[in-house]
Design a protein around this motif. Structure first.
Motif, PDB file in Angstrom:
ATOM      1  N   TYR A   1       0.831  -1.209   0.000  1.00 36.88           N
ATOM      2  CA  TYR A   1       0.000   0.000   0.000  1.00 36.88           C
ATOM      3  C   TYR A   1       0.867   1.260   0.000  1.00 36.88           C
ATOM      4  O   TYR A   1       0.545   2.247  -0.673  1.00 36.88           O
TER       5      TYR A   1
ATOM      6  N   TRP B   1     -13.651  -6.983   1.091  1.00 37.02           N
ATOM      7  CA  TRP B   1     -12.923  -5.866   0.491  1.00 37.02           C
ATOM      8  C   TRP B   1     -11.470  -5.879   0.952  1.00 37.02           C
ATOM      9  O   TRP B   1     -10.556  -5.762   0.137  1.00 37.02           O
TER      10      TRP B   1
ATOM     11  N   PHE C   1      -8.623  -6.253  -1.763  1.00 43.88           N
ATOM     12  CA  PHE C   1      -7.792  -5.073  -2.002  1.00 43.88           C
ATOM     13  C   PHE C   1      -6.387  -5.272  -1.437  1.00 43.88           C
ATOM     14  O   PHE C   1      -5.405  -5.163  -2.162  1.00 43.88           O
TER      15      PHE C   1
ATOM     16  N   ILE D   1      -6.787  -3.829  -6.876  1.00 47.56           N
ATOM     17  CA  ILE D   1      -7.415  -2.517  -6.720  1.00 47.56           C
ATOM     18  C   ILE D   1      -8.776  -2.505  -7.421  1.00 47.56           C
ATOM     19  O   ILE D   1      -9.757  -2.011  -6.876  1.00 47.56           O
TER      20      ILE D   1
ATOM     21  N   GLY E   1     -11.208  -4.715  -5.498  1.00 49.36           N
ATOM     22  CA  GLY E   1     -11.621  -3.983  -4.306  1.00 49.36           C
ATOM     23  C   GLY E   1     -12.660  -2.926  -4.637  1.00 49.36           C
ATOM     24  O   GLY E   1     -13.639  -2.755  -3.908  1.00 49.36           O
ATOM     25  N   PHE E   2     -12.453  -2.231  -5.764  1.00 46.91           N
ATOM     26  CA  PHE E   2     -13.398  -1.188  -6.153  1.00 46.91           C
ATOM     27  C   PHE E   2     -14.780  -1.774  -6.443  1.00 46.91           C
ATOM     28  O   PHE E   2     -15.797  -1.231  -6.010  1.00 46.91           O
TER      29      PHE E   2
ATOM     30  N   SER F   1     -14.598   4.545  -0.911  1.00 48.18           N
ATOM     31  CA  SER F   1     -14.889   4.174  -2.299  1.00 48.18           C
ATOM     32  C   SER F   1     -14.195   5.122  -3.261  1.00 48.18           C
ATOM     33  O   SER F   1     -13.587   4.693  -4.258  1.00 48.18           O
TER      34      SER F   1
ATOM     35  N   ASN G   1     -10.512   4.399  -3.153  1.00 48.06           N
ATOM     36  CA  ASN G   1     -10.229   3.186  -3.915  1.00 48.06           C
ATOM     37  C   ASN G   1     -10.235   3.513  -5.416  1.00 48.06           C
ATOM     38  O   ASN G   1      -9.341   3.099  -6.155  1.00 48.06           O
TER      39      ASN G   1
END
Length: 161
Positions: A38, A98, A102, A108, A111-112, A151, A154
């Motif tokens: 990250y 999530w 993610f 990514i 996760g979105f 959100s 992300n």
């Protein structure tokens, strides 16, 4: 809490612990990635500092745990209560999923997609809880706001990487 009975304390504690347990599962996938994967991602300038996430999520978990209690205490014999708690379970699973997708899978985009479905599930949960207990529904507002911010974060990370 209207009509609160001291004998309900174990149910209140259980409701909050259920939420914290799910959060702990997500944290297992998240924490090792904060300073590695990250940290290496390009993020927007408005990204909240990493040390905000723990206190914010802890507060949200307490609020939605109390909301769960307020609905659960109405009785599992009621169909609307069982339905609302079912939605609660779905959004809680999506919340954990999530983190696993993610952070755990470094996806990514995945996760979105999950966080968009999570947002819808939180809104549905908020409405279902509100119908049974107005305070329970209202306790979901900070959660919905935070997941809205998450959100967009992300989405921004998706665009930048």
């Amino acid at each position: 809490m209207e009509g609160f009975n001291v004998r309900e304390i174990p149910k209140l504690i259980a409701a909050v612990l259920i939420v914290f347990f799910s959060g702990a599962v997500g944290t297992l996938a998240t924490l090792p990635q904060i300073t590695t994967w990250y940290a290496a991602l390009a993020k927007p300038s408005w990204t909240p500092p990493n040390d905000w996430f723990g206190p914010i999520w802890s507060t949200l978990y307490i609020l939605i745990g109390i909301a769960l209690f307020l609905v659960w205490r109405q009785g599992l014999d009621r169909r609307d209560v069982r339905f609302a708690i079912g939605i609660f379970a779905v959004q809680l699973v999506l919340n954990v999923l999530w983190s696993l997708v993610f952070f755990g899978l470094h996806s990514i985009l995945g996760g979105f997609i999950i966080i968009l479905v999570l947002w819808i599930a939180i809104l549905a949960n908020m409405i279902a809880f509100y119908v049974i207990s107005k305070p329970a529904g209202l306790l979901f507002i900070p959660y919905l706001i935070w997941v809205s911010i998450a959100s967009y974060l992300n989405y921004s990370v998706l665009l930048l990487n």
